[in-house]
Design an enzyme around this catalytic site. Structure first.
Site, short mmCIF file in Angstrom:
data_model
loop_
_atom_site.label_atom_id
_atom_site.label_comp_id
_atom_site.label_asym_id
_atom_site.label_seq_id
_atom_site.Cartn_x
_atom_site.Cartn_y
_atom_site.Cartn_z
N CYS A 60 0.79 -1.27 0.03
CA CYS A 60 -0.06 -0.09 0.23
C CYS A 60 0.91 1.17 -0.10
CB CYS A 60 -0.77 0.08 1.08
SG CYS A 60 -1.79 -1.64 1.39
N GLU A 97 -3.32 5.60 13.08
CA GLU A 97 -3.07 6.87 12.34
C GLU A 97 -3.16 7.92 13.17
OE1 GLU A 97 -4.18 6.90 8.16
OE2 GLU A 97 -3.04 8.61 7.87
N LYS A 107 -9.72 7.49 0.07
CA LYS A 107 -10.10 6.09 -0.24
C LYS A 107 -11.61 6.05 0.12
CE LYS A 107 -5.78 3.97 1.14
NZ LYS A 107 -5.12 5.07 1.58
N PHE A 142 1.12 -2.78 4.60
CA PHE A 142 1.34 -4.03 4.89
C PHE A 142 2.89 -4.12 4.98
CE2 PHE A 142 -2.85 -6.57 4.56
CZ PHE A 142 -3.30 -5.89 5.45
#
Lengths: 85, 406
Positions: free
Chosen positions: B165, B308, B329, B393
């Site tokens: 990502c 986050e 997103k 990831f």
């Protein structure tokens, strides 16, 4: 349904690296040392064993459709899915 | 001492579920439109997760002829479409002299996953003993970079970056560093992804982190990520080079940092994210109070968003409550290896237009995400500096810092 219960407990025991005899019905996954990734593997193993689809989303661990609060609740949920499937 | 080299953005191109071209994407971001819809591809009925940010309608023959399509997986097609738009806006001509000083550095995670999926189906499910001769050059992760370099005759440092990502942010960060260090004058950089196929989604489904009803980052009701597809490509150019040819300058890239959590393969780490944000500001010589907007990684999973926000509070202190933070997103889905590139559009829009794209789908405040996440409707903000976060990831983090055009 005894067979379902035994198989689910076998799967949990394997993931927790414990003897099936040490998996108490009121134990939580946390108390068995199973983390979130371990749970995802358990869900997969159970789906494979019984050829069912378990409606589990790791973002909603408290969702009512699949209660994972204890070994007993998991066994009940799987029994219902197997019976209904 | 020679004058420090600066890096500016002189062109941008994009395609995603929000539309074909930059303007269509920006319009959707300004208006908070959702590009997520029911997935359409073979065997979708065998999936539990059936929504995604799929480009619709998409007709590849509108962009390419048969001879080209033989070699282009969809992730390559999307990169080429975006590169063409970026090159046109930039007005850049790759002369014989400039060619070795130019590079193509793109991110992708799945590469030609659709080609793999289709051809595995042929040999395993359909029992065929023969596949098309160009399966390998279609599926390889560096196919998009190769074709973009061929299209523009770019002969300098060119490669693919694959960090799940964070691929696009790592790619753009490397392009920035190479230009700043003098290894390149110009780079076509960004990323591309097209994993929306039965095998692609089936693999993700197994992780149990996908939502079946929508992407709602930072919302108390969020229940996972939604995958998208698309690409964005930018022309990064050394400032004096851009100025000398009178190029349009959209924004300046001023800082970049990358860190590794060295913790868990999927669960994000607050310190790794915090160090990357702090590092990008250090690289740019900025203070937390300088940052007006952060384009969040904001996947919509419980753990990512909570972590986050905690990292932002750790780095920004009191200023965390003043800055704007949003996850686009919610509109285009998670483009995995292409996501940081499409999200850079929102960063540039904030700097140029003073419009911060919203986090749509917001229904209910989450006490753990109690910052200004720009819920549902875009906000006006005049800011000099923005950050773009990507946390992958593998625990691999990459953060870019951008400034208004000089």
């Amino acid at each position: 349904m005894v067979q379902v219960k035994d198989k689910v407990i076998d799967i949990l025991a394997q993931q927790a690296m414990l003897d099936p005899g040490d998996i108490a019905p009121d134990a939580s996954l946390e108390s068995l040392g199973v983390d979130s990734l371990g749970l995802v593997e358990i869900v997969f193993a159970i789906e494979e064993e019984f050829d069912i689809q378990i409606p589990f989303n790791a973002n909603e661990p408290d969702a009512k459709e699949f209660d994972i609060s204890s070994v007993g609740s998991i066994v009940s949920a799987i029994e219902a899915l197997v019976a209904g499937g | 001492m020679p004058v420090a080299r600066r890096v500016v953005i002189t062109g941008q191109g994009a395609i995603s579920a929000l539309g074909v071209g930059v303007e269509a994407n920006l319009k959707a971001m300004r208006n908070g439109e959702c590009g997520i819809s029911a997935l359409e591809f073979r065997d979708v009925e065998r999936l539990m997760v059936r929504i995604g940010g799929q480009i619709k309608p998409y007709d590849e023959t509108r962009f390419f002829d048969r001879q080209q399509l033989v070699f282009y997986d969809k992730f390559t097609q999307l990169a080429l479409i975006s590169a063409a738009e970026a090159m046109q806006e930039s007005g850049l001509e790759i002369t014989e002299q400039l060619a070795p000083r130019s590079g193509v550095i793109l991110g992708t995670s799945g590469g030609g996953l659709q080609t793999q999926d289709e051809n595995f189906r042929k040999v395993y499910e359909e029992g065929k003993n023969r596949v098309h001769p160009f399966v390998v050059p279609r599926l390889m992760n560096n196919a998009a970079v190769g074709h973009v370099s061929m299209r523009y005759h770019i002969t300098g440092p060119s490669y693919t970056v694959s960090t799940a990502c964070a691929s696009s942010n790592h790619a753009m960060g490397q392009a920035f560093q190479l230009i700043r260090a003098g290894g390149l004058d110009v780079a076509l950089t960004g990323g591309s992804e097209s994993m929306l196929s039965f095998g692609g989604i089936k693999a993700w489904e197994g992780l149990r982190v996908m939502s079946r009803d929508g992407c709602r980052p930072f919302c108390a009701t969020r229940n996972g990520m939604v995958q998208g597809e698309g690409a964005a490509v930018f022309v990064f150019e050394e400032y004096q080079h851009a100025r000398a040819r009178g190029a349009p300058i959209l924004a300046e890239v001023v800082g970049f940092a990358m860190t590794a959590d060295a913790g868990d393969i999927v669960t994000p780490d607050q310190q790794g994210a915090a160090s990357a944000m702090q590092g990008a500001m250090n690289d740019a010589g900025l203070n937390p109070a300088d940052i007006g907007y952060i384009n969040a990684h904001g996947t919509g999973t419980k753990v990512n968003d909570r972590t986050e926000i905690a990292a932002i509070k750790q780095v920004f202190g009191d200023h965390a409550r003043k800055l704007r933070l949003s996850s686009t997103k919610s509109m285009h889905g998670h483009l995995i290896g292409g996501t940081g590139a499409v999200e850079l559009l929102a960063c540039i829009m904030a700097l140029r237009e003073g419009v911060v794209a919203p986090t749509i789908g917001h229904k209910q405040a989450d006490p753990e995400c109690d910052l200004n996440i720009v819920p549902n409707v875009a906000q006006q903000l005049d800011t000099q500096y923005v950050l773009s976060n990507s946390f992958a990831f593998g625990g691999l983090n990459a953060v870019l810092a951008l400034a208004k055009a000089p």
